[in-house]
Write a protein that holds these residues in place. Structure first.
Motif, PDB file in Angstrom:
ATOM      1  N   SER A 151      -6.466  -2.775 -15.967  1.00  0.00           N
ATOM      2  CA  SER A 151      -5.927  -2.161 -14.756  1.00  0.00           C
ATOM      3  C   SER A 151      -7.026  -1.638 -13.849  1.00  0.00           C
ATOM      4  O   SER A 151      -6.977  -1.795 -12.626  1.00  0.00           O
ATOM      5  CB  SER A 151      -4.969  -1.020 -15.126  1.00  0.00           C
ATOM      6  OG  SER A 151      -3.838  -1.513 -15.800  1.00  0.00           O
ATOM      7  N   VAL A 152      -8.038  -0.996 -14.445  1.00  0.00           N
ATOM      8  CA  VAL A 152      -9.159  -0.470 -13.658  1.00  0.00           C
ATOM      9  C   VAL A 152      -9.892  -1.606 -12.959  1.00  0.00           C
ATOM     10  O   VAL A 152     -10.236  -1.527 -11.772  1.00  0.00           O
ATOM     11  CB  VAL A 152     -10.116   0.326 -14.562  1.00  0.00           C
ATOM     12  CG1 VAL A 152     -11.342   0.784 -13.784  1.00  0.00           C
ATOM     13  CG2 VAL A 152      -9.398   1.524 -15.178  1.00  0.00           C
ATOM     14  N   LEU A 153     -10.150  -2.670 -13.698  1.00  0.00           N
ATOM     15  CA  LEU A 153     -10.822  -3.847 -13.146  1.00  0.00           C
ATOM     16  C   LEU A 153     -10.037  -4.423 -11.972  1.00  0.00           C
ATOM     17  O   LEU A 153     -10.588  -4.679 -10.892  1.00  0.00           O
ATOM     18  CB  LEU A 153     -10.983  -4.903 -14.233  1.00  0.00           C
ATOM     19  CG  LEU A 153     -11.439  -6.292 -13.801  1.00  0.00           C
ATOM     20  CD1 LEU A 153     -12.889  -6.275 -13.357  1.00  0.00           C
ATOM     21  CD2 LEU A 153     -11.234  -7.297 -14.952  1.00  0.00           C
ATOM     22  N   GLY A 154      -8.734  -4.632 -12.183  1.00  0.00           N
ATOM     23  CA  GLY A 154      -7.911  -5.224 -11.137  1.00  0.00           C
ATOM     24  C   GLY A 154      -7.886  -4.389  -9.874  1.00  0.00           C
ATOM     25  O   GLY A 154      -7.973  -4.920  -8.758  1.00  0.00           O
ATOM     26  N   GLN A 155      -7.769  -3.072 -10.023  1.00  0.00           N
ATOM     27  CA  GLN A 155      -7.729  -2.200  -8.857  1.00  0.00           C
ATOM     28  C   GLN A 155      -9.057  -2.220  -8.104  1.00  0.00           C
ATOM     29  O   GLN A 155      -9.081  -2.307  -6.870  1.00  0.00           O
ATOM     30  CB  GLN A 155      -7.390  -0.774  -9.261  1.00  0.00           C
ATOM     31  CG  GLN A 155      -7.349   0.186  -8.068  1.00  0.00           C
ATOM     32  CD  GLN A 155      -6.983   1.604  -8.475  1.00  0.00           C
ATOM     33  OE1 GLN A 155      -6.706   1.881  -9.630  1.00  0.00           O
ATOM     34  NE2 GLN A 155      -6.980   2.509  -7.520  1.00  0.00           N
ATOM     35  N   ALA A 156     -10.165  -2.125  -8.843  1.00  0.00           N
ATOM     36  CA  ALA A 156     -11.475  -2.099  -8.193  1.00  0.00           C
ATOM     37  C   ALA A 156     -11.734  -3.372  -7.399  1.00  0.00           C
ATOM     38  O   ALA A 156     -12.199  -3.333  -6.248  1.00  0.00           O
ATOM     39  CB  ALA A 156     -12.567  -1.892  -9.244  1.00  0.00           C
ATOM     40  N   VAL A 157     -11.432  -4.507  -7.995  1.00  0.00           N
ATOM     41  CA  VAL A 157     -11.666  -5.784  -7.318  1.00  0.00           C
ATOM     42  C   VAL A 157     -10.714  -5.947  -6.140  1.00  0.00           C
ATOM     43  O   VAL A 157     -11.110  -6.421  -5.069  1.00  0.00           O
ATOM     44  CB  VAL A 157     -11.528  -6.950  -8.320  1.00  0.00           C
ATOM     45  CG1 VAL A 157     -11.552  -8.292  -7.598  1.00  0.00           C
ATOM     46  CG2 VAL A 157     -12.640  -6.887  -9.355  1.00  0.00           C
ATOM     47  N   THR A 158      -9.458  -5.544  -6.304  1.00  0.00           N
ATOM     48  CA  THR A 158      -8.487  -5.662  -5.221  1.00  0.00           C
ATOM     49  C   THR A 158      -8.914  -4.859  -4.000  1.00  0.00           C
ATOM     50  O   THR A 158      -8.892  -5.355  -2.862  1.00  0.00           O
ATOM     51  CB  THR A 158      -7.098  -5.190  -5.693  1.00  0.00           C
ATOM     52  OG1 THR A 158      -6.650  -6.029  -6.756  1.00  0.00           O
ATOM     53  CG2 THR A 158      -6.089  -5.237  -4.553  1.00  0.00           C
ATOM     54  N   VAL A 159      -9.294  -3.600  -4.216  1.00  0.00           N
ATOM     55  CA  VAL A 159      -9.705  -2.741  -3.099  1.00  0.00           C
ATOM     56  C   VAL A 159     -10.946  -3.303  -2.413  1.00  0.00           C
ATOM     57  O   VAL A 159     -11.036  -3.334  -1.178  1.00  0.00           O
ATOM     58  CB  VAL A 159      -9.940  -1.300  -3.578  1.00  0.00           C
ATOM     59  CG1 VAL A 159     -10.550  -0.453  -2.463  1.00  0.00           C
ATOM     60  CG2 VAL A 159      -8.637  -0.674  -4.049  1.00  0.00           C
ATOM     61  N   ARG A 160     -11.937  -3.763  -3.200  1.00  0.00           N
ATOM     62  CA  ARG A 160     -13.149  -4.310  -2.603  1.00  0.00           C
ATOM     63  C   ARG A 160     -12.848  -5.546  -1.757  1.00  0.00           C
ATOM     64  O   ARG A 160     -13.338  -5.686  -0.631  1.00  0.00           O
ATOM     65  CB  ARG A 160     -14.173  -4.634  -3.689  1.00  0.00           C
ATOM     66  CG  ARG A 160     -15.436  -5.362  -3.200  1.00  0.00           C
ATOM     67  CD  ARG A 160     -16.154  -4.607  -2.076  1.00  0.00           C
ATOM     68  NE  ARG A 160     -16.607  -3.310  -2.473  1.00  0.00           N
ATOM     69  CZ  ARG A 160     -17.813  -3.075  -2.994  1.00  0.00           C
ATOM     70  NH1 ARG A 160     -18.667  -4.069  -3.184  1.00  0.00           N
ATOM     71  NH2 ARG A 160     -18.167  -1.844  -3.304  1.00  0.00           N
ATOM     72  N   LEU A 161     -12.037  -6.454  -2.277  1.00  0.00           N
ATOM     73  CA  LEU A 161     -11.691  -7.656  -1.515  1.00  0.00           C
ATOM     74  C   LEU A 161     -10.905  -7.308  -0.256  1.00  0.00           C
ATOM     75  O   LEU A 161     -11.145  -7.870   0.817  1.00  0.00           O
ATOM     76  CB  LEU A 161     -10.895  -8.617  -2.393  1.00  0.00           C
ATOM     77  CG  LEU A 161     -11.669  -9.339  -3.486  1.00  0.00           C
ATOM     78  CD1 LEU A 161     -10.722 -10.097  -4.396  1.00  0.00           C
ATOM     79  CD2 LEU A 161     -12.705 -10.293  -2.892  1.00  0.00           C
TER      80      LEU A 161
END
Length: 234
Positions: free
Chosen positions: A56-66
């Protein structure tokens, strides 16, 4: 006090230096403990709960950056890029970059059948490490770790397609380089319930190897390795 199977070691300390974060040593040790090791050592704790959190942490971080970096992209394009960066193949590549496999706690059988280089185990453990970082240092530090690890993937637009479909990407690269079409050979070892597949892909006089828990996964790993190697030489 650490539970059996989660006591920190000198190897863990070495990995902490590579990660560059202030991760709790016992949580890091737990993140590195595969269920096969736990089952062979008194049914102790293993890393699957941390993996759940780290995903979940990974998905959120990548989503926000993109989302913030690419205002020109629509939802579908953003989703494809995110999927390529958080895929098993991509995370395994990140894990190999920090030599994560050397630090894993694996059961004897898993270790003997190449578990330290299986995409699925490396990717799951990478997520568990992210989860351990989140619990140790909070969301901001966990996000910073994620972005530092995946930045090379985010910064390379050519890899988005190949990470999602390495075999097609390799075929297209071979055509651009005027090389023969890729040819795959796959072998397997181990019992039926726990087979390890090793794929070799040849592109003319160049060959690369990939491993996985299925024929498809092994071929994808081999194709991705070949794509990177041939791209670097082009």
């Amino acid at each position: 006090m650490a539970q059996r199977g989660t006591r920190a070691t000198a190897s863990d300390a070495s990995l902490l230096d590579k990660l560059g974060g202030d991760i709790d040593p016992e949580l890091l040790s737990l993140a590195l403990t595969h269920r096969s090791w736990a089952y062979e050592n008194g049914q102790g704790p293993h890393n699957e709960r941390l993996e759940f959190l780290g995903d979940s942490v990974l998905g959120q971080a990548v989503t926000v950056r993109l989302y913030t970096r690419h205002p020109e992209l629509d939802e579908g394009s953003l989703a494809k890029r995110r999927a390529s960066v958080v895929s098993t193949v991509a995370l395994a590549e990140v894990a190999r970059g920090i030599r994560l496999g050397e630090h894993l706690r694996l059961g004897v059988g898993e270790d003997r059948t190449g578990g330290r280089d299986k995409d699925s185990i490396l990717a799951d453990t990478m997520e568990a490490v992210i989860g351990a970082t989140y619990l140790s240092t909070g969301p901001d530090a966990a996000t910073s770790l994620v972005l530092r690890l995946v930045e090379p993937l985010l910064a390379d637009p050519e890899r988005y397609g190949v990470a999602m479909d390495p075999k097609t990407g390799l075929q297209e690269l071979a055509a651009r380089l005027e090389r023969p079409a890729p040819v795959y050979e796959v072998d397997s070892t181990g019992p039926d319930h726990d087979r390890l597949f090793t794929a070799t892909v040849a592109v003319g006089d160049h060959s690369s190897v990939g491993v996985g828990t299925s024929k498809k996964q092994a071929e994808m790993a081999a194709a991705l390795a070949a794509w990177h190697e041939l791209s670097a030489r082009a």
